[in-house]
Design a protein around this motif. Sequence first.
Motif, PDB file in Angstrom:
ATOM      1  N   LYS A 107      24.151 -10.013  37.810  1.00  0.00           N
ATOM      2  CA  LYS A 107      23.565  -8.911  39.108  1.00  0.00           C
ATOM      3  C   LYS A 107      24.699  -8.273  39.493  1.00  0.00           C
ATOM      4  CE  LYS A 107      20.517 -12.536  41.249  1.00  0.00           C
ATOM      5  NZ  LYS A 107      20.234 -14.277  42.370  1.00  0.00           N
ATOM      6  N   ASN A 108      25.905  -8.752  39.335  1.00  0.00           N
ATOM      7  CA  ASN A 108      27.354  -8.249  39.745  1.00  0.00           C
ATOM      8  C   ASN A 108      27.693  -7.395  38.584  1.00  0.00           C
ATOM      9  OD1 ASN A 108      26.506  -9.704  41.904  1.00  0.00           O
ATOM     10  ND2 ASN A 108      28.287 -11.447  41.386  1.00  0.00           N
ATOM     11  N   LEU A 109      28.097  -8.094  36.993  1.00  0.00           N
ATOM     12  CA  LEU A 109      28.494  -7.058  36.149  1.00  0.00           C
ATOM     13  C   LEU A 109      27.723  -5.690  35.508  1.00  0.00           C
ATOM     14  CD1 LEU A 109      30.521  -7.418  34.151  1.00  0.00           C
ATOM     15  CD2 LEU A 109      29.423  -8.503  32.066  1.00  0.00           C
ATOM     16  N   PRO A 110      26.645  -5.683  35.245  1.00  0.00           N
ATOM     17  CA  PRO A 110      26.494  -4.313  35.191  1.00  0.00           C
ATOM     18  C   PRO A 110      26.881  -2.832  35.195  1.00  0.00           C
ATOM     19  CG  PRO A 110      24.261  -5.802  35.177  1.00  0.00           C
ATOM     20  CD  PRO A 110      25.318  -6.971  35.805  1.00  0.00           C
ATOM     21  N   ARG A 111      26.434  -3.055  36.819  1.00  0.00           N
ATOM     22  CA  ARG A 111      26.893  -2.147  37.801  1.00  0.00           C
ATOM     23  C   ARG A 111      28.538  -1.760  37.651  1.00  0.00           C
ATOM     24  NH1 ARG A 111      29.615  -3.119  42.646  1.00  0.00           N
ATOM     25  NH2 ARG A 111      29.833  -5.465  43.502  1.00  0.00           N
ATOM     26  N   PHE A 112      29.848  -2.137  36.505  1.00  0.00           N
ATOM     27  CA  PHE A 112      31.063  -2.201  36.568  1.00  0.00           C
ATOM     28  C   PHE A 112      31.095  -1.478  34.896  1.00  0.00           C
ATOM     29  CE2 PHE A 112      31.161  -4.857  40.093  1.00  0.00           C
ATOM     30  CZ  PHE A 112      32.634  -4.446  40.528  1.00  0.00           C
ATOM     31  N   LEU A 113      30.003  -2.068  34.255  1.00  0.00           N
ATOM     32  CA  LEU A 113      29.558  -1.607  32.555  1.00  0.00           C
ATOM     33  C   LEU A 113      29.359  -0.406  31.688  1.00  0.00           C
ATOM     34  CD1 LEU A 113      27.278  -4.454  31.204  1.00  0.00           C
ATOM     35  CD2 LEU A 113      30.527  -3.631  31.885  1.00  0.00           C
ATOM     36  N   PRO A 114      30.419   0.852  31.706  1.00  0.00           N
ATOM     37  CA  PRO A 114      30.099   2.546  31.651  1.00  0.00           C
ATOM     38  C   PRO A 114      29.076   2.248  30.243  1.00  0.00           C
ATOM     39  CG  PRO A 114      31.847   1.924  30.758  1.00  0.00           C
ATOM     40  CD  PRO A 114      31.894   0.712  31.369  1.00  0.00           C
ATOM     41  N   ARG A 115      28.651   3.326  30.156  1.00  0.00           N
ATOM     42  CA  ARG A 115      27.119   3.768  29.358  1.00  0.00           C
ATOM     43  C   ARG A 115      27.457   3.095  27.927  1.00  0.00           C
ATOM     44  NH1 ARG A 115      23.129   8.967  32.305  1.00  0.00           N
ATOM     45  NH2 ARG A 115      23.164   7.086  33.843  1.00  0.00           N
ATOM     46  N   GLU A 116      28.966   3.598  27.561  1.00  0.00           N
ATOM     47  CA  GLU A 116      29.580   3.350  26.611  1.00  0.00           C
ATOM     48  C   GLU A 116      29.357   1.948  25.960  1.00  0.00           C
ATOM     49  OE1 GLU A 116      33.152   4.709  28.412  1.00  0.00           O
ATOM     50  OE2 GLU A 116      30.634   5.132  28.342  1.00  0.00           O
ATOM     51  N   ARG A 117      29.567   2.115  24.280  1.00  0.00           N
ATOM     52  CA  ARG A 117      29.440   0.374  24.637  1.00  0.00           C
ATOM     53  C   ARG A 117      30.879  -0.133  25.102  1.00  0.00           C
ATOM     54  NH1 ARG A 117      28.984  -1.233  18.369  1.00  0.00           N
ATOM     55  NH2 ARG A 117      26.729  -0.710  18.888  1.00  0.00           N
ATOM     56  N   ASN A 118      30.021  -1.613  25.288  1.00  0.00           N
ATOM     57  CA  ASN A 118      31.940  -2.647  25.735  1.00  0.00           C
ATOM     58  C   ASN A 118      31.758  -3.469  25.109  1.00  0.00           C
ATOM     59  OD1 ASN A 118      31.968  -0.984  28.472  1.00  0.00           O
ATOM     60  ND2 ASN A 118      30.661  -0.975  28.474  1.00  0.00           N
ATOM     61  N   VAL A 119      32.951  -4.191  25.025  1.00  0.00           N
ATOM     62  CA  VAL A 119      33.119  -5.676  24.522  1.00  0.00           C
ATOM     63  C   VAL A 119      33.120  -6.666  25.540  1.00  0.00           C
ATOM     64  CG1 VAL A 119      34.808  -6.812  22.628  1.00  0.00           C
ATOM     65  CG2 VAL A 119      34.210  -4.138  22.813  1.00  0.00           C
ATOM     66  N   LEU A 120      32.373  -7.589  25.495  1.00  0.00           N
ATOM     67  CA  LEU A 120      32.780  -9.069  26.330  1.00  0.00           C
ATOM     68  C   LEU A 120      33.360  -9.859  25.778  1.00  0.00           C
ATOM     69  CD1 LEU A 120      29.135  -8.128  27.911  1.00  0.00           C
ATOM     70  CD2 LEU A 120      31.152  -6.742  28.592  1.00  0.00           C
ATOM     71  N   VAL A 121      34.099  -9.864  26.353  1.00  0.00           N
ATOM     72  CA  VAL A 121      34.523 -11.167  25.863  1.00  0.00           C
ATOM     73  C   VAL A 121      34.325 -12.709  26.593  1.00  0.00           C
ATOM     74  CG1 VAL A 121      36.835 -12.557  24.594  1.00  0.00           C
ATOM     75  CG2 VAL A 121      36.475 -10.371  24.671  1.00  0.00           C
ATOM     76  N   ILE A 122      34.222 -14.096  26.739  1.00  0.00           N
ATOM     77  CA  ILE A 122      33.762 -15.153  27.389  1.00  0.00           C
ATOM     78  C   ILE A 122      34.495 -16.328  27.053  1.00  0.00           C
ATOM     79  CG2 ILE A 122      32.057 -16.206  28.488  1.00  0.00           C
ATOM     80  CD1 ILE A 122      30.090 -13.973  28.163  1.00  0.00           C
ATOM     81  N   PHE A 123      35.565 -16.331  27.522  1.00  0.00           N
ATOM     82  CA  PHE A 123      36.114 -17.827  27.661  1.00  0.00           C
ATOM     83  C   PHE A 123      35.219 -18.848  28.459  1.00  0.00           C
ATOM     84  CE2 PHE A 123      39.291 -14.327  27.088  1.00  0.00           C
ATOM     85  CZ  PHE A 123      39.602 -14.943  25.813  1.00  0.00           C
ATOM     86  N   SER A 124      34.592 -19.872  28.175  1.00  0.00           N
ATOM     87  CA  SER A 124      33.920 -20.852  28.509  1.00  0.00           C
ATOM     88  C   SER A 124      34.325 -22.225  28.303  1.00  0.00           C
ATOM     89  CB  SER A 124      32.585 -20.221  28.964  1.00  0.00           C
ATOM     90  OG  SER A 124      31.906 -21.176  29.736  1.00  0.00           O
ATOM     91  N   THR A 125      34.143 -23.269  28.547  1.00  0.00           N
ATOM     92  CA  THR A 125      34.429 -24.400  28.103  1.00  0.00           C
ATOM     93  C   THR A 125      32.860 -25.248  27.899  1.00  0.00           C
ATOM     94  OG1 THR A 125      34.658 -25.672  30.257  1.00  0.00           O
ATOM     95  CG2 THR A 125      36.865 -24.849  29.554  1.00  0.00           C
ATOM     96  N   LEU A 126      31.589 -24.600  28.267  1.00  0.00           N
ATOM     97  CA  LEU A 126      30.510 -25.171  28.101  1.00  0.00           C
ATOM     98  C   LEU A 126      30.336 -26.451  28.325  1.00  0.00           C
ATOM     99  CD1 LEU A 126      29.939 -22.958  24.037  1.00  0.00           C
ATOM    100  CD2 LEU A 126      29.159 -22.576  26.862  1.00  0.00           C
ATOM    101  N   HIS A 127      30.156 -27.079  29.501  1.00  0.00           N
ATOM    102  CA  HIS A 127      30.454 -28.664  30.588  1.00  0.00           C
ATOM    103  C   HIS A 127      29.633 -27.647  30.872  1.00  0.00           C
ATOM    104  CE1 HIS A 127      34.059 -29.619  28.272  1.00  0.00           C
ATOM    105  NE2 HIS A 127      33.993 -30.938  29.114  1.00  0.00           N
ATOM    106  N   TYR A 128      27.875 -27.803  30.751  1.00  0.00           N
ATOM    107  CA  TYR A 128      26.735 -27.533  31.649  1.00  0.00           C
ATOM    108  C   TYR A 128      25.990 -28.282  30.981  1.00  0.00           C
ATOM    109  CZ  TYR A 128      31.313 -24.908  33.829  1.00  0.00           C
ATOM    110  OH  TYR A 128      31.691 -24.276  33.973  1.00  0.00           O
ATOM    111  N   GLY A 129      24.479 -28.638  31.829  1.00  0.00           N
ATOM    112  CA  GLY A 129      23.494 -28.700  30.959  1.00  0.00           C
ATOM    113  C   GLY A 129      22.345 -27.858  31.264  1.00  0.00           C
ATOM    114  N   GLU A 130      22.486 -27.570  32.203  1.00  0.00           N
ATOM    115  CA  GLU A 130      20.523 -26.852  32.726  1.00  0.00           C
ATOM    116  C   GLU A 130      20.816 -25.543  32.697  1.00  0.00           C
ATOM    117  OE1 GLU A 130      19.612 -28.274  36.779  1.00  0.00           O
ATOM    118  OE2 GLU A 130      18.705 -29.864  35.217  1.00  0.00           O
ATOM    119  N   GLY A 131      20.613 -24.844  32.801  1.00  0.00           N
ATOM    120  CA  GLY A 131      20.130 -23.232  32.509  1.00  0.00           C
ATOM    121  C   GLY A 131      21.194 -22.452  31.617  1.00  0.00           C
TER     122      GLY A 131
END
Length: 464
Positions: free
Chosen positions: A351-375
């Motif tokens: 919902k929030n990130l796409p409006r900040f992304l330019p039309r050209e290619r972007n690199v998205l680096v996600i840091f997460s500890t992955l301590h979640y179960g659902e979804g």
Amino acid sequence: MPKVKEEETIRLKLPSLEQYTSRAYATVSLAALLFVLGIIFAREESATLLSLSLFLLLLLTASNIFMKAEALALRKLIVEREAPEIAIEGRELKVTTIIRNPTIIPLEYAEVVLNYPTTFKLAKGSPKTVLIIPPKSEIKLTYTLLPRIGVHTFPPLRITIRDFFGFFRSTTNIGKPFQIRIYPKPVSIAGFRGSYSAKPAGLSRTKRKGYGIEFYGVREYVPGDEYKWIEWKASARFGGQRFFVKEFEHEVSLNIFLILDLRSPAFTGSWGNTAAEYVARAALAIANYSLRKGDSVGLVYIGDRRSHILPLERGVRGLTSITKELARIEWPKTHEVTGLNYTYLANVLRKNLPRFLPRERNVLVIFSTLHYGEGLEEFIDVLKELQARNNIVFMIVPMVEFFEATTLKGVQAAIYRIRAVKAIEDKQKTINTLLRSGIATVTVGPHDIVDVAIRKLETIRAVM
């Protein structure tokens, strides 16, 4: 350096019955007992017992009057607290508290507690003291702390006053809380392994066929090359039987979003060695490296209670914005993971990130500890949607279990790692699911976050 200064006149209700101490209740009981005995016994003993009873009651009354006078003085106290508005983690933070008494009444036996954030460590001084605040004077109290990344709140001071005999006690919180922001300590890129270049100035260059900024060399013509880039002199040496085309170095700049999932589980670990702190330092180092290479860098911060997105920026301005945002990281009030899942992450990215992304290619680096179960499925769908829009997505997973063990040595570290095997196996299942879904994912420990991230970015840059 700018200062945070707080000044407030203290208002306190006069001592009430609830502020009597157990000693006061015991004294009242003793006075009553003496009074009863004085009535029962003969005249000589009666006079003595009644006199003692009256003396105790007068002593209580005098102490109460004295406490009321101190309470009036306490109402007029002025408190100032001074500390740097911003600081860097690991560097000592000096906090000075000034207590002014403008009245002619001394405050004796004042117990002062200079509360500070529980996430900090006391380096010098003492936050608790018993002192006398003379009339028409001021007291300065100083202590030194070791701060941690993010925004932290200093609670109000707590002052307790007592009378000389300990019959009465009054405790109050003084002043309003104030916040202080702590920046991540700088991390040197040169301190990390790897053969990537830390060249500080200008855009990065990579070899491209076609138009570029600087001549690189020639290679043999292949179908699809433009005729205007044929190098006729080199081709003439082969009598027109073989053709060669020019190659150029081409400026390459990346649009990079660093997405930091810094919710409660990321703050698990020993003091100063949590995954959240390592990730924040790494994000600052990666941003500094990329911005100096001419890239545009944005930041997505996701915490327990808020999320915020910094748009793409370049140069010093971009580094300043990212540094300030990292100093706003909020520490969790609890490390419970109940109710945390991937759905929240998915919603922020969808919902929030796409409006900040330019039309050209972007690199998205996600840091997460992955301590979640659902979804998890929903989260993967969002990542696939971002990839389908011509973005490059890859995840870096700090293994919290390794961060927790950084301060353990020998047998303790070995025992901890054995106990952490189950958690690591569960996390590996999630990572395998991401890999099968086409999401590039890599695990890291405390000392290779920057190295892994920059290697990946340079690999992407080479093929852009």
